[in-house]
Design an enzyme around this catalytic site. Structure first.
Site, PDB file in Angstrom:
ATOM      1  N   SER A   1       0.838  -1.199   0.000  1.00 47.47           N
ATOM      2  CA  SER A   1       0.000   0.000   0.000  1.00 47.47           C
ATOM      3  C   SER A   1       0.874   1.251   0.000  1.00 47.47           C
ATOM      4  O   SER A   1       1.617   1.506   0.949  1.00 47.47           O
ATOM      5  CB  SER A   1      -0.910   0.008   1.227  1.00 47.47           C
ATOM      6  OG  SER A   1      -1.469   1.299   1.365  1.00 47.47           O
TER       7      SER A   1
ATOM      8  N   HIS B   1      -1.151  -1.150  -4.314  1.00 43.68           N
ATOM      9  CA  HIS B   1      -2.439  -0.783  -3.727  1.00 43.68           C
ATOM     10  C   HIS B   1      -2.469   0.714  -3.417  1.00 43.68           C
ATOM     11  O   HIS B   1      -1.553   1.243  -2.779  1.00 43.68           O
ATOM     12  CB  HIS B   1      -2.638  -1.598  -2.442  1.00 43.68           C
ATOM     13  CG  HIS B   1      -3.969  -1.439  -1.780  1.00 43.68           C
ATOM     14  ND1 HIS B   1      -5.088  -2.147  -2.170  1.00 43.68           N
ATOM     15  CD2 HIS B   1      -4.368  -0.666  -0.740  1.00 43.68           C
ATOM     16  CE1 HIS B   1      -6.106  -1.814  -1.388  1.00 43.68           C
ATOM     17  NE2 HIS B   1      -5.699  -0.907  -0.510  1.00 43.68           N
TER      18      HIS B   1
ATOM     19  N   ASP C   1      -4.713   3.787  -1.721  1.00 47.05           N
ATOM     20  CA  ASP C   1      -5.808   4.119  -0.808  1.00 47.05           C
ATOM     21  C   ASP C   1      -6.235   5.559  -1.043  1.00 47.05           C
ATOM     22  O   ASP C   1      -5.562   6.498  -0.616  1.00 47.05           O
ATOM     23  CB  ASP C   1      -5.345   3.933   0.635  1.00 47.05           C
ATOM     24  CG  ASP C   1      -5.168   2.463   0.973  1.00 47.05           C
ATOM     25  OD1 ASP C   1      -6.151   1.708   0.826  1.00 47.05           O
ATOM     26  OD2 ASP C   1      -4.052   2.074   1.348  1.00 47.05           O
TER      27      ASP C   1
ATOM     28  N   MET D   1      -8.672   8.502  -0.237  1.00 45.95           N
ATOM     29  CA  MET D   1      -9.557   8.897   0.878  1.00 45.95           C
ATOM     30  C   MET D   1     -10.014  10.336   0.696  1.00 45.95           C
ATOM     31  O   MET D   1      -9.207  11.202   0.351  1.00 45.95           O
ATOM     32  CB  MET D   1      -8.802   8.799   2.199  1.00 45.95           C
ATOM     33  CG  MET D   1      -8.174   7.445   2.445  1.00 45.95           C
ATOM     34  SD  MET D   1      -7.267   7.462   3.987  1.00 45.95           S
ATOM     35  CE  MET D   1      -6.558   5.808   3.957  1.00 45.95           C
TER      36      MET D   1
ATOM     37  N   HIS E   1      -8.256   1.405  -4.217  1.00 49.81           N
ATOM     38  CA  HIS E   1      -9.260   1.220  -3.158  1.00 49.81           C
ATOM     39  C   HIS E   1      -9.852   2.592  -2.828  1.00 49.81           C
ATOM     40  O   HIS E   1      -9.191   3.428  -2.229  1.00 49.81           O
ATOM     41  CB  HIS E   1      -8.536   0.590  -1.953  1.00 49.81           C
ATOM     42  CG  HIS E   1      -9.367   0.431  -0.724  1.00 49.81           C
ATOM     43  ND1 HIS E   1      -8.806   0.178   0.514  1.00 49.81           N
ATOM     44  CD2 HIS E   1     -10.718   0.478  -0.514  1.00 49.81           C
ATOM     45  CE1 HIS E   1      -9.761   0.078   1.423  1.00 49.81           C
ATOM     46  NE2 HIS E   1     -10.925   0.266   0.831  1.00 49.81           N
TER      47      HIS E   1
ATOM     48  N   MET F   1     -11.963   4.968  -0.803  1.00 49.12           N
ATOM     49  CA  MET F   1     -12.666   5.221   0.465  1.00 49.12           C
ATOM     50  C   MET F   1     -13.286   6.607   0.336  1.00 49.12           C
ATOM     51  O   MET F   1     -12.883   7.571   0.992  1.00 49.12           O
ATOM     52  CB  MET F   1     -11.686   5.125   1.632  1.00 49.12           C
ATOM     53  CG  MET F   1     -11.363   3.682   1.992  1.00 49.12           C
ATOM     54  SD  MET F   1      -9.825   3.523   2.893  1.00 49.12           S
ATOM     55  CE  MET F   1      -8.703   3.497   1.513  1.00 49.12           C
TER      56      MET F   1
ATOM     57  N   MET G   1     -11.993  -5.447   4.954  1.00 45.51           N
ATOM     58  CA  MET G   1     -11.194  -4.532   5.783  1.00 45.51           C
ATOM     59  C   MET G   1     -10.923  -5.209   7.120  1.00 45.51           C
ATOM     60  O   MET G   1     -11.857  -5.595   7.822  1.00 45.51           O
ATOM     61  CB  MET G   1     -11.949  -3.222   6.034  1.00 45.51           C
ATOM     62  CG  MET G   1     -11.964  -2.224   4.898  1.00 45.51           C
ATOM     63  SD  MET G   1     -10.381  -1.686   4.215  1.00 45.51           S
ATOM     64  CE  MET G   1      -9.428  -1.256   5.652  1.00 45.51           C
TER      65      MET G   1
ATOM     66  N   GLY H   1      -2.994   3.806   7.938  1.00 44.70           N
ATOM     67  CA  GLY H   1      -2.102   2.653   7.932  1.00 44.70           C
ATOM     68  C   GLY H   1      -1.626   2.374   9.350  1.00 44.70           C
ATOM     69  O   GLY H   1      -1.874   3.152  10.278  1.00 44.70           O
ATOM     70  N   GLY H   2      -0.973   1.247   9.520  1.00 47.03           N
ATOM     71  CA  GLY H   2      -0.312   0.943  10.785  1.00 47.03           C
ATOM     72  C   GLY H   2      -1.220   0.583  11.947  1.00 47.03           C
ATOM     73  O   GLY H   2      -0.817   0.680  13.103  1.00 47.03           O
TER      74      GLY H   2
ATOM     75  N   ASP I   1      -7.119  -6.341   3.888  1.00 45.84           N
ATOM     76  CA  ASP I   1      -6.451  -5.027   3.918  1.00 45.84           C
ATOM     77  C   ASP I   1      -6.474  -4.445   5.334  1.00 45.84           C
ATOM     78  O   ASP I   1      -7.542  -4.125   5.852  1.00 45.84           O
ATOM     79  CB  ASP I   1      -7.196  -4.097   2.949  1.00 45.84           C
ATOM     80  CG  ASP I   1      -6.540  -2.738   2.795  1.00 45.84           C
ATOM     81  OD1 ASP I   1      -5.446  -2.527   3.350  1.00 45.84           O
ATOM     82  OD2 ASP I   1      -7.138  -1.884   2.100  1.00 45.84           O
ATOM     83  N   GLY I   2      -5.270  -4.297   5.906  1.00 41.45           N
ATOM     84  CA  GLY I   2      -5.143  -3.652   7.210  1.00 41.45           C
ATOM     85  C   GLY I   2      -4.489  -4.557   8.239  1.00 41.45           C
ATOM     86  O   GLY I   2      -4.995  -5.646   8.526  1.00 41.45           O
TER      87      GLY I   2
ATOM     88  N   GLY J   1       0.977  -2.324   4.101  1.00 42.82           N
ATOM     89  CA  GLY J   1       1.537  -0.972   4.087  1.00 42.82           C
ATOM     90  C   GLY J   1       2.711  -0.873   5.029  1.00 42.82           C
ATOM     91  O   GLY J   1       3.881  -0.969   4.641  1.00 42.82           O
TER      92      GLY J   1
HETATM   93  C1  DX5 Z   1      -6.534   1.633   5.445  1.00 45.71           C
HETATM   94  C2  DX5 Z   1      -6.078   1.251   4.072  1.00 45.71           C
HETATM   95  C3  DX5 Z   1      -5.015   0.231   4.035  1.00 45.71           C
HETATM   96  C4  DX5 Z   1      -3.749   0.617   4.735  1.00 45.71           C
HETATM   97  C5  DX5 Z   1      -3.072  -0.648   5.169  1.00 45.71           C
HETATM   98  O1  DX5 Z   1      -7.592   2.517   5.342  1.00 45.71           O
HETATM   99  O2  DX5 Z   1      -7.156   0.765   3.305  1.00 45.71           O
HETATM  100  O3  DX5 Z   1      -4.719  -0.149   2.700  1.00 45.71           O
HETATM  101  O4  DX5 Z   1      -2.887   1.380   3.947  1.00 45.71           O
HETATM  102  O5  DX5 Z   1      -1.990  -0.295   5.918  1.00 45.71           O
HETATM  103  P1  DX5 Z   1      -1.322  -1.284   6.952  1.00 45.71           P
HETATM  104  O6  DX5 Z   1      -0.855  -2.460   6.178  1.00 45.71           O
HETATM  105  O7  DX5 Z   1      -0.213  -0.458   7.498  1.00 45.71           O
HETATM  106  O8  DX5 Z   1      -2.358  -1.639   7.981  1.00 45.71           O
HETATM  107 ZN    ZN Z   2      -6.668  -0.146   1.225  1.00 48.54          ZN
END
Ligand code: DX5
Ligand code: ZN
Length: 217
Positions: A8, A33, A35, A37, A66, A68, A137, A144-145, A175-176, A197
């Protein structure tokens, strides 16, 4: 079965984006990937068309976008033009999901539907045969994280059953909070695509971590 690894970009270093993409091009990641937002559907704002377009010009990998965002139907053509190969919208963001799914297919992209941690998989029963992918999800979207939510394992099992029952080729993406400790179990439960990510980009050697994730069976 091994999984497709989709790092990501949210966790990448944007100051050195070109070298991050070069590293990813040389890695075992088959997908990248993105994200996107909007600060409305989720409490965060990330990036949009220009970043995807920039990466498209630098990478041959499959671009997995993706969204959001609310009302994603407004931007389907724009994401196709930017270079998206797979476009995923949220179940919770679409009043007319069937129509949105059809429009993404008509725009010649693979279509995914994402569900938040509180959304049960059975709500996808009637749309499942139309989908190339379901994104589960495993954290609340926006950042992330975060820590992996354990109930995700149950959702994967239920979704697997539903896919078998309807006989579709729908991929399962998680994802996540994916890391080297839970990735093996996710793959053994039948996850096809792992988004990662923080696990990738905070590592001293991201390419090696991608290699390790891609080698898990
Ligand atoms: C969260 C995103 C994820 C995120 C994953 O809203 O959809 O794609 O970047 O990050 P990690 O792998 O750090 O949880
Ligand atoms: Zn994502």
């Amino acid at each position: 079965m091994t999984a497709i690894i989709a790092p990501s970009l949210l966790s990448a270093n944007f100051a050195t984006l070109h070298s991050e993409i070069t590293m990813l091009n040389q890695s075992d990641a088959s997908w990248l990937h993105f994200d996107v937002m909007d600060g409305v559907f989720v409490p965060n704002i990330s990036f949009g068309f220009e970043i995807i377009k920039t990466v498209r010009a630098l990478s041959e990998k499959t671009l997995d976008v993706h969204l959001m965002i609310v009302q994603p139907e407004r931007y389907i053509t724009r994401f196709k033009q930017a270079g998206a190969d797979v476009l995923t919208v949220h179940y919770e963001a679409c009043d007319h999901l069937h129509r949105v799914v059809e429009e993404i297919k008509e725009a010649n992209m693979k279509v995914g539907v994402a569900i938040n941690p509180h959304t049960p998989v059975h709500l996808l029963e009637d749309i499942l045969p139309e989908l190339d992918m379901v994104l589960i999800m495993s954290v609340n979207p926006g950042f992330g994280g975060q820590k992996f939510i354990e109930n995700t394992y149950n959702k994967i099992l239920k979704l697997q059953e539903m896919i078998l029952e309807c006989g579709s080729n729908t991929l399962i993406e998680v994802d996540g909070g994916v890391n080297l400790s839970n990735a093996g179990e996710l793959i053994s439960l039948g996850v096809d695509v792992l988004v990662a990510g923080n696990t990738v980009f905070s590592a001293p050697n991201p390419k090696e971590v991608i290699h390790q994730l891609a080698s898990l069976k």
